[in-house]
Design a protein around this motif. Structure first.
Motif, PDB file in Angstrom:
ATOM      1  N   HIS A  25      -8.009 -31.862  63.906  1.00 37.54           N
ATOM      2  CA  HIS A  25      -7.848 -32.290  65.287  1.00 37.54           C
ATOM      3  C   HIS A  25      -7.776 -31.073  66.191  1.00 37.54           C
ATOM      4  O   HIS A  25      -7.135 -31.115  67.225  1.00 37.54           O
ATOM      5  CB  HIS A  25      -6.494 -33.011  65.382  1.00 37.54           C
ATOM      6  CG  HIS A  25      -6.601 -34.375  65.934  1.00 37.54           C
ATOM      7  ND1 HIS A  25      -6.141 -35.463  65.297  1.00 37.54           N
ATOM      8  CD2 HIS A  25      -7.135 -34.840  67.085  1.00 37.54           C
ATOM      9  CE1 HIS A  25      -6.367 -36.527  66.017  1.00 37.54           C
ATOM     10  NE2 HIS A  25      -6.977 -36.178  67.104  1.00 37.54           N
ATOM     11  N   LYS A  65       0.508 -38.511  69.333  1.00 38.72           N
ATOM     12  CA  LYS A  65       0.812 -38.442  67.906  1.00 38.72           C
ATOM     13  C   LYS A  65       1.300 -37.038  67.549  1.00 38.72           C
ATOM     14  O   LYS A  65       2.034 -36.843  66.627  1.00 38.72           O
ATOM     15  CB  LYS A  65      -0.437 -38.728  67.064  1.00 38.72           C
ATOM     16  CG  LYS A  65      -0.674 -40.213  66.857  1.00 38.72           C
ATOM     17  CD  LYS A  65      -1.626 -40.474  65.694  1.00 38.72           C
ATOM     18  CE  LYS A  65      -3.050 -40.059  65.966  1.00 38.72           C
ATOM     19  NZ  LYS A  65      -3.657 -40.712  67.101  1.00 38.72           N
ATOM     20  N   SER A 102      -9.656 -43.720  72.947  1.00 41.22           N
ATOM     21  CA  SER A 102      -9.144 -43.823  71.590  1.00 41.22           C
ATOM     22  C   SER A 102      -9.518 -45.124  70.885  1.00 41.22           C
ATOM     23  O   SER A 102      -9.509 -46.191  71.476  1.00 41.22           O
ATOM     24  CB  SER A 102      -7.622 -43.681  71.617  1.00 41.22           C
ATOM     25  OG  SER A 102      -7.134 -43.883  70.324  1.00 41.22           O
ATOM     26  N   PHE A 103      -9.800 -44.983  69.597  1.00 39.49           N
ATOM     27  CA  PHE A 103     -10.065 -46.131  68.729  1.00 39.49           C
ATOM     28  C   PHE A 103      -8.873 -47.092  68.781  1.00 39.49           C
ATOM     29  O   PHE A 103      -9.028 -48.296  68.767  1.00 39.49           O
ATOM     30  CB  PHE A 103     -10.226 -45.627  67.289  1.00 39.49           C
ATOM     31  CG  PHE A 103     -10.320 -46.698  66.234  1.00 39.49           C
ATOM     32  CD1 PHE A 103     -11.532 -47.329  65.975  1.00 39.49           C
ATOM     33  CD2 PHE A 103      -9.214 -47.065  65.483  1.00 39.49           C
ATOM     34  CE1 PHE A 103     -11.619 -48.301  64.989  1.00 39.49           C
ATOM     35  CE2 PHE A 103      -9.297 -48.039  64.498  1.00 39.49           C
ATOM     36  CZ  PHE A 103     -10.506 -48.652  64.250  1.00 39.49           C
ATOM     37  N   ARG A 136     -12.154 -34.355  57.399  1.00 38.56           N
ATOM     38  CA  ARG A 136     -11.054 -34.535  58.359  1.00 38.56           C
ATOM     39  C   ARG A 136     -10.049 -35.568  57.867  1.00 38.56           C
ATOM     40  O   ARG A 136      -8.850 -35.408  58.040  1.00 38.56           O
ATOM     41  CB  ARG A 136     -11.603 -34.970  59.722  1.00 38.56           C
ATOM     42  CG  ARG A 136     -12.337 -33.876  60.453  1.00 38.56           C
ATOM     43  CD  ARG A 136     -12.829 -34.371  61.801  1.00 38.56           C
ATOM     44  NE  ARG A 136     -11.755 -34.533  62.755  1.00 38.56           N
ATOM     45  CZ  ARG A 136     -11.724 -35.461  63.715  1.00 38.56           C
ATOM     46  NH1 ARG A 136     -12.712 -36.342  63.814  1.00 38.56           N
ATOM     47  NH2 ARG A 136     -10.722 -35.529  64.548  1.00 38.56           N
ATOM     48  N   ALA A 137     -10.562 -36.655  57.271  1.00 34.78           N
ATOM     49  CA  ALA A 137      -9.662 -37.713  56.811  1.00 34.78           C
ATOM     50  C   ALA A 137      -8.717 -37.180  55.726  1.00 34.78           C
ATOM     51  O   ALA A 137      -7.503 -37.400  55.792  1.00 34.78           O
ATOM     52  CB  ALA A 137     -10.455 -38.910  56.302  1.00 34.78           C
ATOM     53  N   TYR A 140      -6.200 -34.813  57.240  1.00 30.89           N
ATOM     54  CA  TYR A 140      -5.146 -35.539  57.961  1.00 30.89           C
ATOM     55  C   TYR A 140      -4.165 -36.159  56.963  1.00 30.89           C
ATOM     56  O   TYR A 140      -2.957 -36.086  57.127  1.00 30.89           O
ATOM     57  CB  TYR A 140      -5.772 -36.614  58.853  1.00 30.89           C
ATOM     58  CG  TYR A 140      -4.770 -37.379  59.682  1.00 30.89           C
ATOM     59  CD1 TYR A 140      -4.542 -37.045  61.016  1.00 30.89           C
ATOM     60  CD2 TYR A 140      -4.042 -38.445  59.139  1.00 30.89           C
ATOM     61  CE1 TYR A 140      -3.615 -37.750  61.782  1.00 30.89           C
ATOM     62  CE2 TYR A 140      -3.118 -39.147  59.889  1.00 30.89           C
ATOM     63  CZ  TYR A 140      -2.916 -38.800  61.215  1.00 30.89           C
ATOM     64  OH  TYR A 140      -1.997 -39.493  61.959  1.00 30.89           O
ATOM     65  N   HIS A 165      -7.846 -45.676  54.588  1.00 33.72           N
ATOM     66  CA  HIS A 165      -8.249 -45.382  55.976  1.00 33.72           C
ATOM     67  C   HIS A 165      -9.764 -45.550  56.185  1.00 33.72           C
ATOM     68  O   HIS A 165     -10.213 -45.928  57.265  1.00 33.72           O
ATOM     69  CB  HIS A 165      -7.813 -43.954  56.332  1.00 33.72           C
ATOM     70  CG  HIS A 165      -8.159 -43.540  57.721  1.00 33.72           C
ATOM     71  ND1 HIS A 165      -7.574 -44.096  58.832  1.00 33.72           N
ATOM     72  CD2 HIS A 165      -9.049 -42.626  58.183  1.00 33.72           C
ATOM     73  CE1 HIS A 165      -8.082 -43.531  59.921  1.00 33.72           C
ATOM     74  NE2 HIS A 165      -8.979 -42.642  59.556  1.00 33.72           N
ATOM     75  N   LYS A 169     -10.713 -48.002  59.147  1.00 33.76           N
ATOM     76  CA  LYS A 169     -11.317 -47.448  60.355  1.00 33.76           C
ATOM     77  C   LYS A 169     -12.737 -46.906  60.174  1.00 33.76           C
ATOM     78  O   LYS A 169     -13.658 -47.334  60.857  1.00 33.76           O
ATOM     79  CB  LYS A 169     -10.402 -46.350  60.900  1.00 33.76           C
ATOM     80  CG  LYS A 169     -11.006 -45.600  62.062  1.00 33.76           C
ATOM     81  CD  LYS A 169     -10.041 -44.596  62.689  1.00 33.76           C
ATOM     82  CE  LYS A 169     -10.758 -43.692  63.659  1.00 33.76           C
ATOM     83  NZ  LYS A 169      -9.884 -42.724  64.300  1.00 33.76           N
ATOM     84  N   LEU A 170     -12.900 -45.965  59.251  1.00 36.14           N
ATOM     85  CA  LEU A 170     -14.145 -45.184  59.246  1.00 36.14           C
ATOM     86  C   LEU A 170     -15.397 -46.039  59.043  1.00 36.14           C
ATOM     87  O   LEU A 170     -16.408 -45.825  59.711  1.00 36.14           O
ATOM     88  CB  LEU A 170     -14.066 -44.074  58.194  1.00 36.14           C
ATOM     89  CG  LEU A 170     -12.839 -43.154  58.323  1.00 36.14           C
ATOM     90  CD1 LEU A 170     -12.924 -41.989  57.348  1.00 36.14           C
ATOM     91  CD2 LEU A 170     -12.698 -42.619  59.749  1.00 36.14           C
TER      92      LEU A 170
HETATM   93  P1  ADP Z   1      -8.461 -41.371  67.773  1.00 38.44           P
HETATM   94  O1  ADP Z   1      -8.555 -40.030  68.464  1.00 38.44           O
HETATM   95  O2  ADP Z   1      -9.695 -42.214  67.924  1.00 38.44           O
HETATM   96  O3  ADP Z   1      -7.153 -42.094  68.050  1.00 38.44           O
HETATM   97  P2  ADP Z   1      -7.258 -40.519  65.424  1.00 38.44           P
HETATM   98  O4  ADP Z   1      -6.495 -39.522  66.224  1.00 38.44           O
HETATM   99  O5  ADP Z   1      -6.562 -41.720  64.876  1.00 38.44           O
HETATM  100  O6  ADP Z   1      -8.478 -41.035  66.254  1.00 38.44           O
HETATM  101  O7  ADP Z   1      -7.965 -39.781  64.245  1.00 38.44           O
HETATM  102  C1  ADP Z   1      -8.389 -38.441  64.295  1.00 38.44           C
HETATM  103  C2  ADP Z   1      -8.875 -37.998  62.915  1.00 38.44           C
HETATM  104  O8  ADP Z   1      -7.844 -38.164  61.928  1.00 38.44           O
HETATM  105  C3  ADP Z   1     -10.056 -38.819  62.403  1.00 38.44           C
HETATM  106  O9  ADP Z   1     -10.928 -37.988  61.673  1.00 38.44           O
HETATM  107  C4  ADP Z   1      -9.412 -39.847  61.531  1.00 38.44           C
HETATM  108  O10 ADP Z   1     -10.282 -40.358  60.558  1.00 38.44           O
HETATM  109  C5  ADP Z   1      -8.261 -39.076  60.937  1.00 38.44           C
HETATM  110  N1  ADP Z   1      -7.167 -39.990  60.605  1.00 38.44           N
HETATM  111  C6  ADP Z   1      -6.409 -40.727  61.461  1.00 38.44           C
HETATM  112  N2  ADP Z   1      -5.523 -41.489  60.795  1.00 38.44           N
HETATM  113  C7  ADP Z   1      -5.743 -41.246  59.484  1.00 38.44           C
HETATM  114  C8  ADP Z   1      -5.140 -41.697  58.263  1.00 38.44           C
HETATM  115  N3  ADP Z   1      -4.158 -42.594  58.246  1.00 38.44           N
HETATM  116  N4  ADP Z   1      -5.621 -41.205  57.088  1.00 38.44           N
HETATM  117  C9  ADP Z   1      -6.622 -40.310  57.077  1.00 38.44           C
HETATM  118  N5  ADP Z   1      -7.219 -39.814  58.173  1.00 38.44           N
HETATM  119  C10 ADP Z   1      -6.783 -40.266  59.362  1.00 38.44           C
END
Ligand code: ADP
Ligand code: NI
Length: 211
Positions: A25, A65, A102-103, A136-137, A140, A165, A169-170
């Protein structure tokens, strides 16, 4: 103030703001989103390139967050920065984009058909899929100390895994693209997610007792 100077100032504001975020991020995510957004707009020519670049640069700067404070505080700070940088005339436009991108945004408001919003949203979502999205996933998930995969977990369970996740989402992002260019890039990146998941489960379920 000259536009390139404003861009440099915005880059500096964003770098300062994102310090301490997980590396999925970080500034390099912002830079990829900015470049992807510019690419999409070159194909489609629907958005003002300057407003698009500023919005892409600022799109994650109000994320609670990480800052641990309410988003409203983030919007105020961004608004103040926009004024200081001499961009008052685009302030409402940019803040509207950031509010709605945001998603997980459950309270959309303002103009939702704005081409700047639609393109930055596509670029942000594209960076969450494909090879980079996978990296990224897991990054995170590591940051949050989540499991990579919990085979028997209840999908509603709080301690969900990074593989969960993908399903939450993805894998949904491809069908949420706004622009034709976004859709076509998403198609390829989505296929890569599916290939990855197939291999992952195959390896997980490998029969070690086979002869
Ligand atoms: P947005 O900016 O749309 O709210 P997020 O901040 O939730 O998106 O996500 C930012 C990155 O972190 C993305 O690549 C997302 O896939 C990853 N991410 C968010 N939540 C999770 C999770 N629970 N597990 C793994 N990766 C996550
Ligand atoms: Ni983002």
């Amino acid at each position: 103030m000259k536009r390139d100077k404003i861009i440099k100032m915005t880059e500096e504001f964003v770098r300062q703001n994102l310090k301490g975020h997980d590396s999925g991020h970080d500034w390099l995510h912002i830079d990829r989103v900015r470049r992807l957004a510019a690419f999409i707009n070159r194909q489609e020519s629907v958005a003002d390139p300057f407003v698009l670049e500023i919005s892409a640069l600022l799109h994650d700067s109000a994320d609670s967050k990480f800052s641990g404070r309410k988003d409203e505080y983030g919007y105020e700070q961004i608004g103040k920065f926009i004024e200081t940088a001499g961009m008052t005339e685009i302030k409402d436009h940019v803040i509207n984009v950031i509010r709605n991108i945001s998603f997980s945004n459950k309270n959309p408001s303002g103009s939702l058909n704005d081409p700047v919003l639609l393109i930055v949203q596509d670029a942000d979502r594209l960076d969450a899929i494909g090879a980079i999205g996978i990296a990224r996933a897991f990054n995170y998930g590591g940051f949050r100390n989540n499991a990579i995969y919990l085979p028997d977990s209840n999908p509603d369970s709080k301690d969900s895994s990074t593989i969960a996740h993908f399903y939450e989402k993805l894998l949904k992002l491809r069908d949420m693209m706004n622009t034709p260019t976004g859709r076509s890039i998403a198609e390829e990146r989505h296929q890569f997610l599916e290939i990855f998941l197939k291999k992952f489960i195959e390896e997980w379920e490998f029969d070690y007792n086979q002869q």
